[in-house]
Design an enzyme around this catalytic site. Structure first.
Site, PDB file in Angstrom:
ATOM      1  N   GLU A  92     -71.529  -0.290  18.520  1.00  0.00           N
ATOM      2  CA  GLU A  92     -70.355   0.214  19.228  1.00  0.00           C
ATOM      3  C   GLU A  92     -70.492   1.705  19.529  1.00  0.00           C
ATOM      4  O   GLU A  92     -71.121   2.454  18.790  1.00  0.00           O
ATOM      5  CB  GLU A  92     -69.087  -0.046  18.404  1.00  0.00           C
ATOM      6  N   CYS A 105     -68.898   9.334  20.980  1.00  0.00           N
ATOM      7  CA  CYS A 105     -69.410   9.123  19.625  1.00  0.00           C
ATOM      8  C   CYS A 105     -70.496   8.052  19.699  1.00  0.00           C
ATOM      9  O   CYS A 105     -70.213   6.898  20.035  1.00  0.00           O
ATOM     10  CB  CYS A 105     -68.238   8.683  18.742  1.00  0.00           C
ATOM     11  N   CYS A 112     -76.296   0.146   8.541  1.00  0.00           N
ATOM     12  CA  CYS A 112     -76.669   1.386   7.865  1.00  0.00           C
ATOM     13  C   CYS A 112     -77.102   1.059   6.442  1.00  0.00           C
ATOM     14  O   CYS A 112     -76.474   0.248   5.766  1.00  0.00           O
ATOM     15  CB  CYS A 112     -75.486   2.352   7.840  1.00  0.00           C
ATOM     16  N   CYS A 116     -72.114   3.359   2.014  1.00  0.00           N
ATOM     17  CA  CYS A 116     -70.935   4.024   1.439  1.00  0.00           C
ATOM     18  C   CYS A 116     -69.819   2.999   1.293  1.00  0.00           C
ATOM     19  O   CYS A 116     -69.612   2.171   2.167  1.00  0.00           O
ATOM     20  CB  CYS A 116     -70.481   5.166   2.341  1.00  0.00           C
ATOM     21  N   CYS A 119     -66.981   2.612   4.068  1.00  0.00           N
ATOM     22  CA  CYS A 119     -67.382   2.533   5.486  1.00  0.00           C
ATOM     23  C   CYS A 119     -67.685   1.100   5.897  1.00  0.00           C
ATOM     24  O   CYS A 119     -68.453   0.407   5.244  1.00  0.00           O
ATOM     25  CB  CYS A 119     -68.598   3.421   5.711  1.00  0.00           C
ATOM     26  N   CYS A 344     -63.368   6.399  12.998  1.00  0.00           N
ATOM     27  CA  CYS A 344     -64.499   6.602  12.096  1.00  0.00           C
ATOM     28  C   CYS A 344     -64.540   5.525  11.028  1.00  0.00           C
ATOM     29  O   CYS A 344     -63.527   5.221  10.395  1.00  0.00           O
ATOM     30  CB  CYS A 344     -64.337   7.922  11.349  1.00  0.00           C
TER      31      CYS A 344
HETATM   32  N1  SAH Z   1     -73.849   8.199   8.752  1.00  0.00           N
HETATM   33  C1  SAH Z   1     -73.313   9.432   9.154  1.00  0.00           C
HETATM   34  C2  SAH Z   1     -72.638   9.392  10.493  1.00  0.00           C
HETATM   35  C3  SAH Z   1     -71.762   8.202  10.779  1.00  0.00           C
HETATM   36  S1  SAH Z   1     -70.284   8.037   9.850  1.00  0.00           S
HETATM   37  C4  SAH Z   1     -72.379   9.983   8.100  1.00  0.00           C
HETATM   38  O1  SAH Z   1     -72.041   9.258   7.171  1.00  0.00           O
HETATM   39  O2  SAH Z   1     -72.023  11.141   8.201  1.00  0.00           O
HETATM   40  C5  SAH Z   1     -69.217   9.227  10.596  1.00  0.00           C
HETATM   41  C6  SAH Z   1     -68.090   9.720   9.687  1.00  0.00           C
HETATM   42  O3  SAH Z   1     -67.107   8.690   9.462  1.00  0.00           O
HETATM   43  C7  SAH Z   1     -68.563  10.132   8.305  1.00  0.00           C
HETATM   44  O4  SAH Z   1     -68.004  11.345   7.903  1.00  0.00           O
HETATM   45  C8  SAH Z   1     -68.056   8.995   7.460  1.00  0.00           C
HETATM   46  O5  SAH Z   1     -67.966   9.354   6.137  1.00  0.00           O
HETATM   47  C9  SAH Z   1     -66.744   8.707   8.114  1.00  0.00           C
HETATM   48  N2  SAH Z   1     -66.146   7.432   7.711  1.00  0.00           N
HETATM   49  C10 SAH Z   1     -66.774   6.330   7.274  1.00  0.00           C
HETATM   50  N3  SAH Z   1     -65.887   5.354   6.972  1.00  0.00           N
HETATM   51  C11 SAH Z   1     -64.663   5.866   7.238  1.00  0.00           C
HETATM   52  C12 SAH Z   1     -63.347   5.329   7.160  1.00  0.00           C
HETATM   53  N4  SAH Z   1     -63.126   4.091   6.772  1.00  0.00           N
HETATM   54  N5  SAH Z   1     -62.327   6.130   7.524  1.00  0.00           N
HETATM   55  C13 SAH Z   1     -62.537   7.393   7.966  1.00  0.00           C
HETATM   56  N6  SAH Z   1     -63.772   7.937   8.078  1.00  0.00           N
HETATM   57  C14 SAH Z   1     -64.818   7.195   7.719  1.00  0.00           C
HETATM   58 FE1  SF4 Z   2     -73.810   4.861   6.746  1.00  0.00          FE
HETATM   59 FE2  SF4 Z   2     -71.192   4.640   6.975  1.00  0.00          FE
HETATM   60 FE3  SF4 Z   2     -72.200   5.984   4.938  1.00  0.00          FE
HETATM   61 FE4  SF4 Z   2     -72.354   7.013   7.411  1.00  0.00          FE
HETATM   62  S1  SF4 Z   2     -70.483   6.631   6.247  1.00  0.00           S
HETATM   63  S2  SF4 Z   2     -73.990   6.907   5.891  1.00  0.00           S
HETATM   64  S3  SF4 Z   2     -72.606   5.125   8.606  1.00  0.00           S
HETATM   65  S4  SF4 Z   2     -72.489   3.798   5.328  1.00  0.00           S
END
Ligand code: SAH
Ligand code: SF4
Length: 360
Positions: A92, A105, A112, A116, A119, A344
């Site tokens: 996406e 974006c 990934c 995390c 996420c 995000c």
């Molecule tokens: N992998 C990279 C870039 C993609 S994620 C990273 O982790 O930085 C982009 C941003 O979205 C990151 O700051 C991530 O922590 C945040 N993010 C992930 N899951 C989220 C959620 N459920 N709500 C708000 N932000 C989130």
């Molecule tokens: Fe990967 Fe999501 Fe963690 Fe970014 S926030 S590193 S996309 S798992």
């Protein structure tokens, strides 16, 4: 014979292809401009080329955009695309408009590997890296949708910024991300200024400085916790690259980058990292490590089954106030495009019944 894809080739590679065809070197620059400045997808439109050359190019090369599977526009005008690549993999991409400009974006991987806990992308495992062409192609397809070809001047752009914050960890796909960013910032083509691109990482410490040195884009670190104990609970990667190591790389970036500050994203999770003590601890680690930090406080976007709750508004406000009182910039980022799951951490590559928003 399979045709060669032109989107994603570097300037040097385009020059090599032109040489292979026995054409003069200046044709390479023209081809580059047709592809990336004018955004044409049809060789017939390359009117500075003879009919012969156009036919020759069409015979051996192709110009592809990712296929649009679905497209949704949110109440707040956030625009989300589900794109599919030639092998059927999907990602996406989101356009987030402001009044007279906006950021696209873009994603860098299918899924990934970082995993995390908060996420949605991270809950999907890694399938593969995107190629440079697939990364650039997302921005080009977004420009197609808004008719922004040829590349407008910087001031009049609607699609003015890029955030590398979609699906995937960009520092796990170094080569392709660097190549894509070089194409996106090239002054003869798409010409997005380096200063208008922000790359966000979960903190793959050894790759931070090499990425910034190679591309000159701005850096954002997804920190989300004030100490290693808490961070490891939500970001397993922290065991490999703990906060001190990330901050060491940030210090080096700070010295490299003209603006001398580092942006930290901080996701506000209820009863986990949102107390005033957490705020104080956060400031302490920045002071101790001599980092000129700015914070972006991000409201958590829940998705069904995630197991976390968003911090209440008042608590986010108090956290922000505590940081600002101590002269740290700490704006609160409100989520965009929530009604279409475009915010995000909500992006995904697979259709999944369980993830449909409640009540729909
Ligand atoms: N992998 C990279 C870039 C993609 S994620 C990273 O982790 O930085 C982009 C941003 O979205 C990151 O700051 C991530 O922590 C945040 N993010 C992930 N899951 C989220 C959620 N459920 N709500 C708000 N932000 C989130
Ligand atoms: Fe990967 Fe999501 Fe963690 Fe970014 S926030 S590193 S996309 S798992």
């Amino acid at each position: 014979m399979e045709k060669t894809e032109l989107i994603g080739l570097s300037k040097e590679e385009i020059a090599q292809e032109i040489e292979k065809l026995g054409e003069k070197a200046f044709r390479a620059k023209q081809l580059w401009q047709w592809l990336y400045f004018h955004g044409v997808t049809d060789f017939e439109k390359m009117t500075t080329f003879s009919k012969d050359l156009r036919a020759k190019l069409a015979e051996s090369y192709k110009i592809t955009r990712p296929k649009i599977v679905t497209e949704q526009i949110s109440k707040d005008k956030t625009h989300k695309w589900l794109f599919e690549f030639s092998d059927g993999q999907r990602i996406e991409t989101v356009y987030i408009p402001e009044d007279d400009r906006g950021a696209v974006c873009i994603s860098t991987q299918v899924g990934c590997a970082v995993g995390c806990k908060f996420c949605h992308t991270g809950s999907q495992k890694i399938t593969r890296n995107l190629t440079a062409g697939e990364i650039v192609g997302q921005f080009m397809a977004a420009r197609d949708a808004y008719g922004e070809w040829p590349s407008p001047t910087d001031e009049t752009r609607y699609l003015s910024n890029i955030v590398v914050m979609g699906m995937g960890e960009p520092l796990h796909n170094m080569e392709n991300v660097i190549k894509a960013l070089k194409i996106l910032t090239d002054g003869d083509g798409i010409a997005i200024s380096k200063r208008r691109i922000t790359l966000s990482t979960s903190g793959i410490a050894p790759n931070i400085v090499p990425m910034i040195q190679a591309t000159g884009v701005k850096l954002a670190i997804s920190l989300h916790a004030p100490n290693n104990e808490k961070r490891s609970q939500i970001m397993p990667i922290n065991k490999r690259y703990p906060i001190e190591e990330i901050l060491k790389a940030c210090k080096a970036y700070q010295e490299l980058d003209g603006s001398h500050y580092v942006t930290f994203e901080y996701l506000m999770l209820k009863d986990f990292n949102d107390s005033l003590d957490d705020a104080r601890e956060l400031m302490d680690i920045m002071r101790k490590n001599k980092i000129n930090a700015k914070f972006n406080l991000i409201a958590f976007n829940p998705w069904p089954g995630c197991g976390f709750e968003a911090s209440p508004k008042e608590r986010i406000a108090a956290f922000s106030k505590e940081l600002q009182k101590n002269h740290f910039s700490a704006p609160i980022r409100t989520p965009r495009g929530q009604d279409i799951l475009a915010a995000c951490g909500q992006l995904k590559s697979k259709k999944d019944e369980k993830t449909a928003p409640k009540g729909e």
